[in-house]
Design a protein around this motif. Structure first.
Motif, PDB file in Angstrom:
ATOM      1  N   GLY A 507     -14.759 -26.303  18.287  1.00  0.00           N
ATOM      2  CA  GLY A 507     -13.574 -27.082  17.977  1.00  0.00           C
ATOM      3  C   GLY A 507     -13.030 -27.741  19.230  1.00  0.00           C
ATOM      4  N   ASP A 508     -11.995 -28.532  19.067  1.00  0.00           N
ATOM      5  CA  ASP A 508     -11.478 -29.289  20.204  1.00  0.00           C
ATOM      6  C   ASP A 508     -10.714 -28.422  21.189  1.00  0.00           C
ATOM      7  OD1 ASP A 508     -12.574 -31.468  19.017  1.00  0.00           O
ATOM      8  OD2 ASP A 508     -10.690 -32.327  18.284  1.00  0.00           O
ATOM      9  N   ASP A 509     -10.015 -27.386  20.722  1.00  0.00           N
ATOM     10  CA  ASP A 509      -9.144 -26.602  21.605  1.00  0.00           C
ATOM     11  C   ASP A 509      -9.207 -25.126  21.231  1.00  0.00           C
ATOM     12  OD1 ASP A 509      -7.249 -25.749  23.384  1.00  0.00           O
ATOM     13  OD2 ASP A 509      -5.542 -26.693  22.385  1.00  0.00           O
ATOM     14  N   PRO A 510     -10.315 -24.464  21.524  1.00  0.00           N
ATOM     15  CA  PRO A 510     -10.459 -23.068  21.077  1.00  0.00           C
ATOM     16  C   PRO A 510      -9.547 -22.090  21.805  1.00  0.00           C
ATOM     17  CG  PRO A 510     -12.282 -23.684  22.509  1.00  0.00           C
ATOM     18  CD  PRO A 510     -11.508 -24.938  22.246  1.00  0.00           C
ATOM     19  N   TRP A 511      -9.075 -22.435  23.013  1.00  0.00           N
ATOM     20  CA  TRP A 511      -8.277 -21.492  23.798  1.00  0.00           C
ATOM     21  C   TRP A 511      -6.761 -21.772  23.717  1.00  0.00           C
ATOM     22  CZ3 TRP A 511     -11.906 -18.263  24.380  1.00  0.00           C
ATOM     23  CH2 TRP A 511     -13.153 -18.566  24.960  1.00  0.00           C
ATOM     24  N   GLN A 512      -6.351 -22.839  23.051  1.00  0.00           N
ATOM     25  CA  GLN A 512      -4.976 -23.332  23.120  1.00  0.00           C
ATOM     26  C   GLN A 512      -4.639 -23.672  24.584  1.00  0.00           C
ATOM     27  OE1 GLN A 512      -2.550 -20.273  21.087  1.00  0.00           O
ATOM     28  NE2 GLN A 512      -2.372 -21.716  19.369  1.00  0.00           N
ATOM     29  N   GLY A 513      -5.420 -24.606  25.128  1.00  0.00           N
ATOM     30  CA  GLY A 513      -5.240 -25.003  26.512  1.00  0.00           C
ATOM     31  C   GLY A 513      -3.974 -25.812  26.728  1.00  0.00           C
ATOM     32  N   GLN A 514      -3.672 -26.049  27.999  1.00  0.00           N
ATOM     33  CA  GLN A 514      -2.396 -26.675  28.348  1.00  0.00           C
ATOM     34  C   GLN A 514      -2.554 -28.071  28.926  1.00  0.00           C
ATOM     35  OE1 GLN A 514      -0.245 -23.975  30.917  1.00  0.00           O
ATOM     36  NE2 GLN A 514      -0.424 -22.254  29.505  1.00  0.00           N
ATOM     37  N   THR A 515      -3.769 -28.497  29.227  1.00  0.00           N
ATOM     38  CA  THR A 515      -3.982 -29.751  29.939  1.00  0.00           C
ATOM     39  C   THR A 515      -4.783 -30.728  29.080  1.00  0.00           C
ATOM     40  OG1 THR A 515      -5.800 -28.593  31.058  1.00  0.00           O
ATOM     41  CG2 THR A 515      -3.742 -28.821  32.271  1.00  0.00           C
ATOM     42  N   LEU A 516      -4.876 -31.979  29.532  1.00  0.00           N
ATOM     43  CA  LEU A 516      -5.311 -33.070  28.673  1.00  0.00           C
ATOM     44  C   LEU A 516      -6.760 -32.981  28.217  1.00  0.00           C
ATOM     45  CD1 LEU A 516      -3.620 -36.213  30.278  1.00  0.00           C
ATOM     46  CD2 LEU A 516      -2.927 -34.948  28.240  1.00  0.00           C
ATOM     47  N   GLU A 517      -7.618 -32.270  28.935  1.00  0.00           N
ATOM     48  CA  GLU A 517      -9.011 -32.227  28.487  1.00  0.00           C
ATOM     49  C   GLU A 517      -9.138 -31.603  27.102  1.00  0.00           C
ATOM     50  OE1 GLU A 517      -8.723 -28.443  31.128  1.00  0.00           O
ATOM     51  OE2 GLU A 517      -7.766 -30.394  30.877  1.00  0.00           O
ATOM     52  N   TRP A 518      -8.148 -30.798  26.710  1.00  0.00           N
ATOM     53  CA  TRP A 518      -8.191 -30.163  25.398  1.00  0.00           C
ATOM     54  C   TRP A 518      -7.626 -31.065  24.304  1.00  0.00           C
ATOM     55  CZ3 TRP A 518     -11.386 -26.351  25.729  1.00  0.00           C
ATOM     56  CH2 TRP A 518     -11.480 -25.635  26.922  1.00  0.00           C
ATOM     57  N   ALA A 519      -7.214 -32.292  24.665  1.00  0.00           N
ATOM     58  CA  ALA A 519      -6.695 -33.238  23.674  1.00  0.00           C
ATOM     59  C   ALA A 519      -7.773 -34.159  23.131  1.00  0.00           C
ATOM     60  CB  ALA A 519      -5.576 -34.074  24.295  1.00  0.00           C
ATOM     61  N   THR A 520      -9.005 -34.012  23.617  1.00  0.00           N
ATOM     62  CA  THR A 520     -10.105 -34.841  23.133  1.00  0.00           C
ATOM     63  C   THR A 520     -11.136 -33.963  22.445  1.00  0.00           C
ATOM     64  OG1 THR A 520     -11.694 -36.554  23.778  1.00  0.00           O
ATOM     65  CG2 THR A 520     -11.427 -34.692  25.286  1.00  0.00           C
ATOM     66  N   SER A 521     -12.167 -34.588  21.921  1.00  0.00           N
ATOM     67  CA  SER A 521     -13.174 -33.848  21.170  1.00  0.00           C
ATOM     68  C   SER A 521     -14.043 -33.013  22.101  1.00  0.00           C
ATOM     69  CB  SER A 521     -14.057 -34.828  20.387  1.00  0.00           C
ATOM     70  OG  SER A 521     -14.719 -35.713  21.291  1.00  0.00           O
ATOM     71  N   SER A 522     -14.799 -32.106  21.511  1.00  0.00           N
ATOM     72  CA  SER A 522     -15.719 -31.251  22.264  1.00  0.00           C
ATOM     73  C   SER A 522     -17.131 -31.448  21.733  1.00  0.00           C
ATOM     74  CB  SER A 522     -15.327 -29.775  22.119  1.00  0.00           C
ATOM     75  OG  SER A 522     -14.018 -29.543  22.568  1.00  0.00           O
ATOM     76  N   PRO A 523     -18.064 -32.015  22.515  1.00  0.00           N
ATOM     77  CA  PRO A 523     -17.865 -32.570  23.856  1.00  0.00           C
ATOM     78  C   PRO A 523     -17.142 -33.904  23.805  1.00  0.00           C
ATOM     79  CG  PRO A 523     -20.124 -32.903  23.137  1.00  0.00           C
ATOM     80  CD  PRO A 523     -19.462 -32.070  22.084  1.00  0.00           C
ATOM     81  N   PRO A 524     -16.583 -34.352  24.947  1.00  0.00           N
ATOM     82  CA  PRO A 524     -15.829 -35.605  24.950  1.00  0.00           C
ATOM     83  C   PRO A 524     -16.738 -36.811  24.726  1.00  0.00           C
ATOM     84  CG  PRO A 524     -15.301 -34.242  26.865  1.00  0.00           C
ATOM     85  CD  PRO A 524     -16.525 -33.660  26.243  1.00  0.00           C
ATOM     86  N   PRO A 525     -16.202 -37.914  24.174  1.00  0.00           N
ATOM     87  CA  PRO A 525     -16.991 -39.135  24.001  1.00  0.00           C
ATOM     88  C   PRO A 525     -17.258 -39.804  25.347  1.00  0.00           C
ATOM     89  CG  PRO A 525     -14.710 -39.525  23.404  1.00  0.00           C
ATOM     90  CD  PRO A 525     -14.833 -38.048  23.662  1.00  0.00           C
ATOM     91  N   ARG A 526     -18.005 -40.900  25.317  1.00  0.00           N
ATOM     92  CA  ARG A 526     -18.420 -41.576  26.546  1.00  0.00           C
ATOM     93  C   ARG A 526     -17.233 -41.918  27.440  1.00  0.00           C
ATOM     94  NH1 ARG A 526     -18.753 -43.390  30.724  1.00  0.00           N
ATOM     95  NH2 ARG A 526     -20.198 -44.927  31.598  1.00  0.00           N
ATOM     96  N   HIS A 527     -16.174 -42.455  26.862  1.00  0.00           N
ATOM     97  CA  HIS A 527     -15.006 -42.834  27.650  1.00  0.00           C
ATOM     98  C   HIS A 527     -13.849 -41.853  27.452  1.00  0.00           C
ATOM     99  CE1 HIS A 527     -16.762 -46.448  29.283  1.00  0.00           C
ATOM    100  NE2 HIS A 527     -17.158 -46.802  28.081  1.00  0.00           N
ATOM    101  N   ASN A 528     -14.186 -40.604  27.133  1.00  0.00           N
ATOM    102  CA  ASN A 528     -13.300 -39.443  27.224  1.00  0.00           C
ATOM    103  C   ASN A 528     -12.286 -39.311  26.097  1.00  0.00           C
ATOM    104  OD1 ASN A 528     -14.669 -38.742  29.528  1.00  0.00           O
ATOM    105  ND2 ASN A 528     -13.118 -39.543  30.933  1.00  0.00           N
ATOM    106  N   PHE A 529     -11.569 -40.385  25.734  1.00  0.00           N
ATOM    107  CA  PHE A 529     -10.503 -40.256  24.737  1.00  0.00           C
ATOM    108  C   PHE A 529     -10.631 -41.376  23.706  1.00  0.00           C
ATOM    109  CE2 PHE A 529      -8.929 -38.453  28.694  1.00  0.00           C
ATOM    110  CZ  PHE A 529      -8.476 -37.207  28.277  1.00  0.00           C
ATOM    111  N   GLN A 530     -10.524 -40.997  22.431  1.00  0.00           N
ATOM    112  CA  GLN A 530     -10.550 -41.974  21.347  1.00  0.00           C
ATOM    113  C   GLN A 530      -9.296 -41.915  20.496  1.00  0.00           C
ATOM    114  OE1 GLN A 530     -14.398 -40.984  19.527  1.00  0.00           O
ATOM    115  NE2 GLN A 530     -15.234 -42.889  20.349  1.00  0.00           N
ATOM    116  N   ARG A 531      -8.289 -41.186  20.939  1.00  0.00           N
ATOM    117  CA  ARG A 531      -7.001 -41.147  20.249  1.00  0.00           C
ATOM    118  C   ARG A 531      -5.898 -41.096  21.287  1.00  0.00           C
ATOM    119  NH1 ARG A 531      -9.604 -36.191  18.332  1.00  0.00           N
ATOM    120  NH2 ARG A 531      -8.970 -34.393  19.578  1.00  0.00           N
ATOM    121  N   PRO A 532      -4.672 -41.447  20.906  1.00  0.00           N
ATOM    122  CA  PRO A 532      -3.592 -41.509  21.901  1.00  0.00           C
ATOM    123  C   PRO A 532      -3.359 -40.162  22.568  1.00  0.00           C
ATOM    124  CG  PRO A 532      -2.933 -42.545  19.842  1.00  0.00           C
ATOM    125  CD  PRO A 532      -4.215 -41.837  19.571  1.00  0.00           C
TER     126      PRO A 532
END
Length: 552
Positions: A507-532
């Motif tokens: 899933g995108d955020d299995p640990w309930q992380g605090q920083t932005l890398e957990w706001a994107t998909s797992s694994p991230p897309p080519r340009h990292n973010f596809q949603r605001p």
């Protein structure tokens, strides 16, 4: 932006404003081996660096096992003095130039753009070129084993005059010098791209004092890379000239001059192999304590002070030479305990009152905190010149830096790997195998390295394959511990293979992380973010969002 990133300097952080989606790259080239190898995606470049550093780690670890097998009993068992010299030289060189330093930078290359909301890294082709330069350097160093005189055999520090052509002849040593220069140059280029990314490509709202802790650890790491690594590259060029022409490090002051140049790189590189893992451990501790990181600004200040001091203590490795001002370098070395203490206080305070989850990343983080403390305290011991006179070039020093770089930094790296593996791969590592590898590595590290303090105080010199029979029991114990370490690493590798072949989706955020890398998909897309991205009001924007969504 460099690399064709679609959103300018970063990703829009304004609520409700969806950034334009990046144009989908052609699928076919990315699916081929050539496409993957030549990709300028920072995540793929980081993965290539990580894979290469893992291979060099295994190769250098095998050399260590051979050495510990030889040292299990007094007397020469099955290798010669010359072979032993090659083994310890290439083991140390492989671990420092080819494993921990590149692995630390690979972690930053992958996750810094994700943490700061950037769609790409600055100068992605330079980062890719840095990888190939580093890889060529490592292969060149190891290719020395296939020459007539063998590989480099004067230690990872290449001290003059031992490293000149009179005492270490042959092309194998030339290849070591060239390989070290290339490997460090590659790491330098990678560090430059990370530093430029941090300064130029942050998302709107991501100010410097809203950078995640790991990203701040990469800021100070790359400061040291840019400040000290060029010195080593130039020094290796001078050493190569000395070997073939002479006149560079000749005369009574030549050896001291070389040590000054080398250790101006050699001491900061210790913190290049340390700071990124402090940042990774801080992220893990905050996430698995379910708390905001304590003392964020104090930690940032301590990292900056630590960095400044680290560039001012290089000659504490030279106390016994009589060629440096011992009082000054002893003072600056002891002062390092102040910012280090702040970092420890922040890590412990973050856990106090938290809901601590003892998952595998947290276990490795706790192992890092406890074991690196031993390395730090013994560092204070060798920072005192009178004591250093007694333990210099003994196994006490070997135990000290292995507690910092193996029992410390490697545990921090493994904390980060277990924490971010789901984000990079989309799959979870097996918890049972992860905990088994942790306990094996804790046992193996302490059984291997703690006896070295007693061996060193008892007079056992390092870099020798033979020793007095009275030291046999502790050496045997240390060799048994090395076997346990190997078993722990094997379990970790099995865990990676099993988890990739039989995937448990993360899933995108299995640990309930605090920083932005957990706001994107797992694994991230080519340009990292596809949603605001969520609004960025602190160094923990996902924690802010989570708290805002909770019922009053």
């Amino acid at each position: 932006m460099a690399g064709g990133a679609p959103w300018g300097r970063g990703v829009s952080a304004e609520p409700g404003t969806a950034p334009p989606l990046p144009a989908a790259p052609p699928a076919a080239p990315a699916e081929t081996a050539i496409g993957w190898i030549a990709s300028t995606d920072h995540k793929r470049t980081a993965a290539k660096i990580g894979a290469a550093s893992l291979v060099f780690f295994i190769a250098s670890g095998v050399l260590a096992l051979v050495m510990r097998t030889e040292l299990a009993h007094p007397g020469l068992q099955f290798i010669s003095d010359q072979t032993y010299n090659e083994l310890f030289s290439m083991h140390g060189s492989g671990m420092i130039y080819l494993f921990l330093t590149p692995a630390a930078l690979a972690l930053g290359l992958y996750f810094v753009p994700l943490q700061i909301g950037a769609a790409e890294i600055a100068l992605p082709r330079l980062a890719l070129f840095g990888f190939w330069t580093y890889l060529c350097g490592g292969l060149t160093m190891y290719a020395g084993f296939f020459t007539n005189n063998g590989a480099g055999s004067d230690g990872w520090t290449a001290a003059v005059p031992l490293s000149n052509s009179a005492f270490t002849p042959g092309i194998g040593m030339d290849m070591w010098v060239i390989g070290a220069a290339l490997a460090v140059l590659g790491s330098l280029l990678i560090g430059v791209t990370i530093l430029l990314t941090l300064f130029r490509l942050r998302a709107p709202g991501m100010t410097m004092l809203r950078l995640p802790v790991f990203s701040w650890s990469m800021v100070v790491t790359t400061f040291m890379v840019v400040g000290s690594f060029p010195v080593l590259v130039v020094t290796m060029g001078l050493l190569l000239y000395e070997r073939h022409v002479g006149g560079i490090f000749s005369g009574s002051g030549g050896a001291i001059a070389f040590q000054h140049l080398f250790w101006f790189y050699g001491h900061p590189v210790v913190y290049v192999m340390f700071f990124p893992f402090v940042g990774a451990v801080a992220e893990v501790v905050a996430t698995f304590s379910r708390r905001r990181f304590f003392g964020y600004k104090a930690l940032v200040l301590s990292l900056l002070v630590f960095t400044a001091l680290s560039m001012a203590v290089w000659a504490h490795h030279m106390f016994t030479t009589g060629g440096v001002q011992n009082q000054y370098f002893s003072l600056t070395s002891h002062l390092l305990a102040v910012p280090a203490g702040i970092e420890y206080l922040d890590l412990i305070a973050t856990m106090i009152g938290g809901t601590i989850l003892l998952r595998t990343p947290m276990l490795f983080a706790l192992g890092f905190i406890l074991q690196f403390l031993i390395g730090g305290l013994t560092g204070i011991v060798v920072a005192s010149p009178p004591i250093d006179y007694h333990v210099h070039d003994t196994f006490f020093v070997v135990g000290h830096f292995h507690y910092t770089l193996f029992a410390g930094s490697l545990f921090g790296l493994l904390a980060g790997v277990h924490y971010w593996f789901p984000k990079a791969t989309g799959a979870m590592l097996r918890e049972g195998l992860g905990k088994l590898s942790f306990w094996l590595l804790v046992l193996g590290a302490n059984v291997t390295f703690f006896p070295m303090f007693f061996l060193g105080f008892d007079g056992m010199q390092r870099r020798v394959p033979d020793y007095a029979p009275r030291l046999g029991d502790l050496n045997l114990l240390s060799s048994i511990g090395a076997g346990v370490i190997a078993l722990g690493i094997l379990v970790f590798l099995i865990n990676v293979v099993v988890s990739l072949r039989r995937r448990v989706l993360a899933g995108d955020d299995p640990w309930q992380g605090q920083t932005l890398e957990w706001a994107t998909s797992s694994p991230p897309p080519r340009h990292n973010f596809q949603r605001p991205l969520p609004p960025i009001d602190s160094h923990a924007p996902l924690l802010d969002r989570r708290l805002a969504e909770e019922p009053a």
